[in-house]
Design a protein around this motif. Sequence first.
Motif, PDB file in Angstrom:
ATOM      1  N   ASP A  70      39.623  26.946  10.037  1.00 54.77           N
ATOM      2  CA  ASP A  70      40.822  26.113  10.211  1.00 54.77           C
ATOM      3  C   ASP A  70      41.717  26.140   8.974  1.00 54.77           C
ATOM      4  O   ASP A  70      42.208  25.111   8.520  1.00 54.77           O
ATOM      5  N   TYR A  71      41.914  27.342   8.436  1.00 54.09           N
ATOM      6  CA  TYR A  71      42.826  27.555   7.304  1.00 54.09           C
ATOM      7  C   TYR A  71      42.490  26.669   6.102  1.00 54.09           C
ATOM      8  O   TYR A  71      43.376  26.188   5.394  1.00 54.09           O
ATOM      9  N   ARG A  73      40.899  23.773   6.230  1.00 52.78           N
ATOM     10  CA  ARG A  73      40.781  22.338   6.530  1.00 52.78           C
ATOM     11  C   ARG A  73      39.386  21.943   7.004  1.00 52.78           C
ATOM     12  O   ARG A  73      38.996  20.781   6.870  1.00 52.78           O
ATOM     13  N   ARG A  74      38.650  22.881   7.566  1.00 53.48           N
ATOM     14  CA  ARG A  74      37.313  22.539   8.054  1.00 53.48           C
ATOM     15  C   ARG A  74      36.353  22.415   6.876  1.00 53.48           C
ATOM     16  O   ARG A  74      36.328  23.277   5.988  1.00 53.48           O
ATOM     17  N   HIS A 109      37.959  27.693  -2.535  1.00 55.22           N
ATOM     18  CA  HIS A 109      37.262  27.251  -1.321  1.00 55.22           C
ATOM     19  C   HIS A 109      36.629  28.442  -0.609  1.00 55.22           C
ATOM     20  O   HIS A 109      35.446  28.401  -0.225  1.00 55.22           O
TER      21      HIS A 109
END
Length: 211
Positions: A70-71, A73-74, A109
């Motif tokens: 999710d780019y 976000r996850r 990340h």
Amino acid sequence: MPRTLLVPFYDHPADRPDAWETLIAAAPLLYGVVLNPASGAGEAPDPAFAEAAARLRAADVPVLGYADTDYGRRPHADVVRDLLRHRDWYGADGAFLDQVATDPALLPHYRRLSVAARAAGADTLVLNHGAHPDPGYAGLADLLVTFEGTWAAYPEVRAPEWTRDHPPELFCHLVYAAPPGARPTTSVHCAVPGEAPHPWGTLPHLLEPAR
């Protein structure tokens, strides 16, 4: 014979057994097959996908467990849980991280996710950006998907200068709504006839059996 086809095939083996047979028979052509039982590994093992994965591995085809990021976000832990389930339930020996960001700010990340994927047993790691990312991502994976979209949009793709500093085998294009004979320009690729919203329920033209 070069292994040039990276195939995301998301139809259930019970629904399209003939297509899965065709896919397994094409083992010498396959860079890998993306396994995606339930937009990820799901909440419980699926015996049909487990059998298909075992047959692919027996044919020496890398099985890449699908995990959506999710780019960025996850949460990290949720992505890693998917990867571990793919390994434990389906024997996945690779990982396909989807909806990967292109922004250099998210490199830390994804660097952590790359390390976690390797620790979870991913011999082959694919990052699907769907577009050209910041060049810092080039060192994180074995393969970067730098285009995912329609054949109609494909002529607009332009590779940035930094890609020339890397081997062509680092890049992959995934193209859908493609006509017969369509051939993406990257060494590793996939071009399927299927259209949105579910293009990856079809095999590449070369493999797609009559339906």
